[in-house]
Scaffold this motif. Structure first.
Motif, PDB file in Angstrom:
ATOM      1  N   VAL A 218       7.587 -10.476  -6.895  1.00 39.58           N
ATOM      2  CA  VAL A 218       7.413 -10.270  -5.452  1.00 39.58           C
ATOM      3  C   VAL A 218       6.303 -11.236  -5.044  1.00 39.58           C
ATOM      4  CG1 VAL A 218       6.843  -8.652  -3.617  1.00 39.58           C
ATOM      5  CG2 VAL A 218       8.053  -7.846  -5.660  1.00 39.58           C
ATOM      6  N   VAL A 219       6.680 -12.290  -4.325  1.00 38.59           N
ATOM      7  CA  VAL A 219       5.717 -13.362  -4.054  1.00 38.59           C
ATOM      8  C   VAL A 219       5.608 -13.654  -2.558  1.00 38.59           C
ATOM      9  CG1 VAL A 219       6.073 -14.440  -6.301  1.00 38.59           C
ATOM     10  CG2 VAL A 219       7.469 -15.155  -4.372  1.00 38.59           C
ATOM     11  N   GLU A 220       4.485 -14.188  -2.203  1.00 38.90           N
ATOM     12  CA  GLU A 220       4.197 -14.512  -0.809  1.00 38.90           C
ATOM     13  C   GLU A 220       4.826 -15.853  -0.422  1.00 38.90           C
ATOM     14  OE1 GLU A 220       0.231 -15.202   2.006  1.00 38.90           O
ATOM     15  OE2 GLU A 220       0.031 -14.840  -0.160  1.00 38.90           O
ATOM     16  N   VAL A 221       5.097 -15.977   0.860  1.00 36.93           N
ATOM     17  CA  VAL A 221       5.537 -17.252   1.429  1.00 36.93           C
ATOM     18  C   VAL A 221       4.375 -17.839   2.220  1.00 36.93           C
ATOM     19  CG1 VAL A 221       7.066 -18.377   3.083  1.00 36.93           C
ATOM     20  CG2 VAL A 221       7.968 -16.618   1.562  1.00 36.93           C
ATOM     21  N   ARG A 222       4.040 -19.083   1.898  1.00 39.54           N
ATOM     22  CA  ARG A 222       2.971 -19.777   2.624  1.00 39.54           C
ATOM     23  C   ARG A 222       3.476 -21.157   3.038  1.00 39.54           C
ATOM     24  NH1 ARG A 222      -2.267 -18.895  -1.342  1.00 39.54           N
ATOM     25  NH2 ARG A 222      -2.285 -16.593  -1.324  1.00 39.54           N
ATOM     26  N   ASN A 223       3.237 -21.477   4.277  1.00 41.99           N
ATOM     27  CA  ASN A 223       3.671 -22.789   4.788  1.00 41.99           C
ATOM     28  C   ASN A 223       5.145 -23.042   4.472  1.00 41.99           C
ATOM     29  OD1 ASN A 223       0.998 -23.362   5.681  1.00 41.99           O
ATOM     30  ND2 ASN A 223       0.469 -24.020   3.605  1.00 41.99           N
ATOM     31  N   GLN A 224       5.928 -21.972   4.652  1.00 32.78           N
ATOM     32  CA  GLN A 224       7.380 -22.028   4.441  1.00 32.78           C
ATOM     33  C   GLN A 224       7.756 -22.373   2.989  1.00 32.78           C
ATOM     34  OE1 GLN A 224       9.742 -23.991   7.470  1.00 32.78           O
ATOM     35  NE2 GLN A 224       8.112 -23.786   9.000  1.00 32.78           N
TER      36      GLN A 224
ATOM     37  N   LEU B 153      10.766 -12.309  -1.599  1.00 33.18           N
ATOM     38  CA  LEU B 153       9.772 -12.933  -0.729  1.00 33.18           C
ATOM     39  C   LEU B 153       9.139 -11.931   0.228  1.00 33.18           C
ATOM     40  CD1 LEU B 153      11.751 -16.184   0.183  1.00 33.18           C
ATOM     41  CD2 LEU B 153      10.045 -15.887  -1.623  1.00 33.18           C
ATOM     42  N   ILE B 154       7.852 -12.096   0.462  1.00 31.57           N
ATOM     43  CA  ILE B 154       7.141 -11.293   1.436  1.00 31.57           C
ATOM     44  C   ILE B 154       6.275 -12.204   2.306  1.00 31.57           C
ATOM     45  CG2 ILE B 154       7.065  -9.166   0.062  1.00 31.57           C
ATOM     46  CD1 ILE B 154       4.220  -9.927  -0.754  1.00 31.57           C
ATOM     47  N   MET B 155       5.986 -11.734   3.496  1.00 29.85           N
ATOM     48  CA  MET B 155       5.149 -12.489   4.437  1.00 29.85           C
ATOM     49  C   MET B 155       3.879 -11.690   4.662  1.00 29.85           C
ATOM     50  SD  MET B 155       5.062 -15.293   6.245  1.00 29.85           S
ATOM     51  CE  MET B 155       6.756 -15.783   6.574  1.00 29.85           C
ATOM     52  N   LEU B 156       2.815 -12.097   3.987  1.00 26.08           N
ATOM     53  CA  LEU B 156       1.562 -11.370   4.135  1.00 26.08           C
ATOM     54  C   LEU B 156       0.825 -11.762   5.400  1.00 26.08           C
ATOM     55  CD1 LEU B 156       0.190 -11.370   0.474  1.00 26.08           C
ATOM     56  CD2 LEU B 156       1.512  -9.628   1.650  1.00 26.08           C
ATOM     57  N   ASN B 157       0.966 -13.006   5.801  1.00 22.28           N
ATOM     58  CA  ASN B 157       0.277 -13.520   6.992  1.00 22.28           C
ATOM     59  C   ASN B 157       1.332 -14.060   7.953  1.00 22.28           C
ATOM     60  OD1 ASN B 157      -1.299 -14.676   8.929  1.00 22.28           O
ATOM     61  ND2 ASN B 157      -2.544 -15.904   7.500  1.00 22.28           N
ATOM     62  N   LYS B 158       1.570 -13.340   9.027  1.00 22.72           N
ATOM     63  CA  LYS B 158       2.633 -13.731   9.955  1.00 22.72           C
ATOM     64  C   LYS B 158       2.386 -15.101  10.576  1.00 22.72           C
ATOM     65  CE  LYS B 158       5.084 -10.004   9.636  1.00 22.72           C
ATOM     66  NZ  LYS B 158       5.177  -9.058  10.751  1.00 22.72           N
ATOM     67  N   ALA B 159       1.134 -15.531  10.581  1.00 26.17           N
ATOM     68  CA  ALA B 159       0.828 -16.828  11.189  1.00 26.17           C
ATOM     69  C   ALA B 159       1.141 -17.983  10.252  1.00 26.17           C
ATOM     70  CB  ALA B 159      -0.642 -16.885  11.581  1.00 26.17           C
TER      71      ALA B 159
ATOM     72  N   MET C 224      12.359  -1.657   6.145  1.00 29.02           N
ATOM     73  CA  MET C 224      12.423  -2.614   5.033  1.00 29.02           C
ATOM     74  C   MET C 224      11.013  -2.990   4.560  1.00 29.02           C
ATOM     75  SD  MET C 224      14.385  -3.995   2.955  1.00 29.02           S
ATOM     76  CE  MET C 224      15.896  -3.511   3.812  1.00 29.02           C
ATOM     77  N   HIS C 225      10.088  -3.041   5.533  1.00 36.10           N
ATOM     78  CA  HIS C 225       8.708  -3.350   5.160  1.00 36.10           C
ATOM     79  C   HIS C 225       8.169  -2.325   4.173  1.00 36.10           C
ATOM     80  CE1 HIS C 225       4.615  -4.778   5.494  1.00 36.10           C
ATOM     81  NE2 HIS C 225       4.218  -3.544   5.774  1.00 36.10           N
ATOM     82  N   ALA C 226       8.539  -1.038   4.372  1.00 39.33           N
ATOM     83  CA  ALA C 226       8.079   0.032   3.486  1.00 39.33           C
ATOM     84  C   ALA C 226       8.595  -0.185   2.069  1.00 39.33           C
ATOM     85  CB  ALA C 226       8.534   1.387   4.023  1.00 39.33           C
ATOM     86  N   LYS C 227       9.867  -0.635   1.948  1.00 41.35           N
ATOM     87  CA  LYS C 227      10.449  -0.880   0.625  1.00 41.35           C
ATOM     88  C   LYS C 227       9.730  -2.020  -0.078  1.00 41.35           C
ATOM     89  CE  LYS C 227      15.066   0.711   1.986  1.00 41.35           C
ATOM     90  NZ  LYS C 227      16.469   0.324   2.201  1.00 41.35           N
ATOM     91  N   LEU C 228       9.407  -3.064   0.702  1.00 39.51           N
ATOM     92  CA  LEU C 228       8.682  -4.186   0.116  1.00 39.51           C
ATOM     93  C   LEU C 228       7.277  -3.769  -0.325  1.00 39.51           C
ATOM     94  CD1 LEU C 228       9.713  -7.068   2.530  1.00 39.51           C
ATOM     95  CD2 LEU C 228      10.457  -6.744   0.180  1.00 39.51           C
ATOM     96  N   SER C 229       6.671  -2.885   0.467  1.00 33.67           N
ATOM     97  CA  SER C 229       5.345  -2.382   0.090  1.00 33.67           C
ATOM     98  C   SER C 229       5.416  -1.603  -1.219  1.00 33.67           C
ATOM     99  CB  SER C 229       4.772  -1.495   1.192  1.00 33.67           C
ATOM    100  OG  SER C 229       4.519  -2.245   2.359  1.00 33.67           O
ATOM    101  N   LEU C 230       6.497  -0.818  -1.353  1.00 29.30           N
ATOM    102  CA  LEU C 230       6.691  -0.068  -2.593  1.00 29.30           C
ATOM    103  C   LEU C 230       6.864  -1.015  -3.781  1.00 29.30           C
ATOM    104  CD1 LEU C 230       9.125   2.760  -1.379  1.00 29.30           C
ATOM    105  CD2 LEU C 230       6.727   3.023  -2.062  1.00 29.30           C
ATOM    106  N   LEU C 231       7.605  -2.104  -3.551  1.00 27.62           N
ATOM    107  CA  LEU C 231       7.800  -3.087  -4.619  1.00 27.62           C
ATOM    108  C   LEU C 231       6.476  -3.770  -4.985  1.00 27.62           C
ATOM    109  CD1 LEU C 231      11.123  -5.058  -4.041  1.00 27.62           C
ATOM    110  CD2 LEU C 231      10.572  -3.443  -5.851  1.00 27.62           C
ATOM    111  N   GLU C 232       5.678  -4.062  -3.958  1.00 23.88           N
ATOM    112  CA  GLU C 232       4.372  -4.672  -4.234  1.00 23.88           C
ATOM    113  C   GLU C 232       3.503  -3.737  -5.081  1.00 23.88           C
ATOM    114  OE1 GLU C 232       2.334  -7.125  -1.082  1.00 23.88           O
ATOM    115  OE2 GLU C 232       3.764  -6.038   0.161  1.00 23.88           O
ATOM    116  N   ASP C 233       3.521  -2.456  -4.707  1.00 23.25           N
ATOM    117  CA  ASP C 233       2.744  -1.466  -5.468  1.00 23.25           C
ATOM    118  C   ASP C 233       3.260  -1.369  -6.908  1.00 23.25           C
ATOM    119  OD1 ASP C 233       1.298  -0.961  -3.195  1.00 23.25           O
ATOM    120  OD2 ASP C 233       2.422   0.843  -2.639  1.00 23.25           O
ATOM    121  N   LEU C 234       4.583  -1.397  -7.044  1.00 23.57           N
ATOM    122  CA  LEU C 234       5.183  -1.316  -8.372  1.00 23.57           C
ATOM    123  C   LEU C 234       4.790  -2.536  -9.202  1.00 23.57           C
ATOM    124  CD1 LEU C 234       7.078   0.120 -10.351  1.00 23.57           C
ATOM    125  CD2 LEU C 234       8.986  -1.153  -9.321  1.00 23.57           C
ATOM    126  N   GLN C 235       4.801  -3.685  -8.559  1.00 26.25           N
ATOM    127  CA  GLN C 235       4.437  -4.903  -9.275  1.00 26.25           C
ATOM    128  C   GLN C 235       2.982  -4.858  -9.736  1.00 26.25           C
ATOM    129  OE1 GLN C 235       5.849  -9.165  -8.629  1.00 26.25           O
ATOM    130  NE2 GLN C 235       4.061  -9.080  -7.293  1.00 26.25           N
TER     131      GLN C 235
END
Length: 237
Positions: free
Chosen positions: A191-197, A230-236, A1-12
């Motif tokens: 396709v957007v990042e999640v930060r601080n939930q 949603l994507i999680m760029l920083n797992k922390a 699934m991560h690969a699909k999200l990466s493809l979407l990020e590239d497409l965006q």
């Protein structure tokens, strides 16, 4: 699934780049429209001045015709004086001649004033036509430069469209359909990042369970508020 999200990020990224390219092309076309408007405005002003010149010139010709008529009347009246035998008739014709001469003086004055106006207007038109030619030359060069920029941008856009067409083949149809629909609705990043939930698209907090699922990256997660992916760029985070 991560690969699909990466493809979407590239497409965006491709789509955002293409949007900027299209905006640039539109900007160049708008600049050309502004240049054309400047040219048309000056042409319109010159046309207006020429129309004014023709109107004044017609007025002068009409006055000159009246002047010629009055001069002919005076000549005729002066000729008639020779055959007049009564004092009353003589005075009447003399009065006609005096009135005609006064009118001639007025007509000559009006013709003179119109002549001055016409000379000034003609000089103004000549100056404006010279400015028009200079403007045409300058704008032609500017438009050529803008046209070159448009051609370059359109060629790059065509190349990017080909790359995009190839990229979308690797993205599942349903996921691509959702992405394309959001692109239309949101008119921006989908396709957007999640930060601080929080979803960085709408800045709303996502449910804890969804946040935990997002960390696993085993399915595509959409924001429950704005439906952005949603994507999680920083797992922390």
């Amino acid at each position: 699934m991560h690969a699909k999200l990466s493809l979407l990020e590239d497409l965006q990224e491709m789509d955002i780049k293409a949007d900027k390219r299209k905006a640039a092309i539109q900007g160049f076309n708008d600049e050309i429209a502004v240049l054309d408007a400047r040219l048309q405005e000056l042409e319109s002003e010159i046309a207006g001045k020429n129309s004014e010149f023709e109107t004044l010139d017609s007025e002068r010709k009409a006055l000159e015709e009246n002047l010629a008529t009055e001069n002919a009347n005076i000549q005729r009246s002066e000729t008639n004086l020779k055959g007049i035998t009564t004092q009353k008739e003589y005075q009447a014709v003399n009065k006609e001649i005096s009135t005609a001469k006064k009118l001639i003086t007025e007509l000559e004055d009006q013709i003179l004033q119109l002549g001055v106006k016409l000379d000034e207007l003609k000089a103004e038109i000549v100056t404006m036509e010279k400015s028009l030619e200079e403007l045409r030359s300058n704008l032609s060069k500017e438009k050529e430069e803008l046209a070159s920029k448009i051609k370059t941008a359109e060629d790059e856009l065509d190349s990017e469209r080909a790359a995009r067409a190839k990229a979308v083949k690797a993205i599942p149809a349903m996921l691509l359909k959702h992405y394309e629909k959001l692109r239309i609705v949101r008119k921006g990043a989908v396709v957007v990042e999640v930060r601080n939930q929080r979803c960085m698209g709408c800045n709303m907090q996502i449910p804890p369970q969804m946040y935990n699922t997002l960390h696993r990256e085993d399915e595509v997660i959409a924001c429950p508020h704005c439906q952005r992916i949603l994507i999680m760029l920083n797992k922390a985070a």
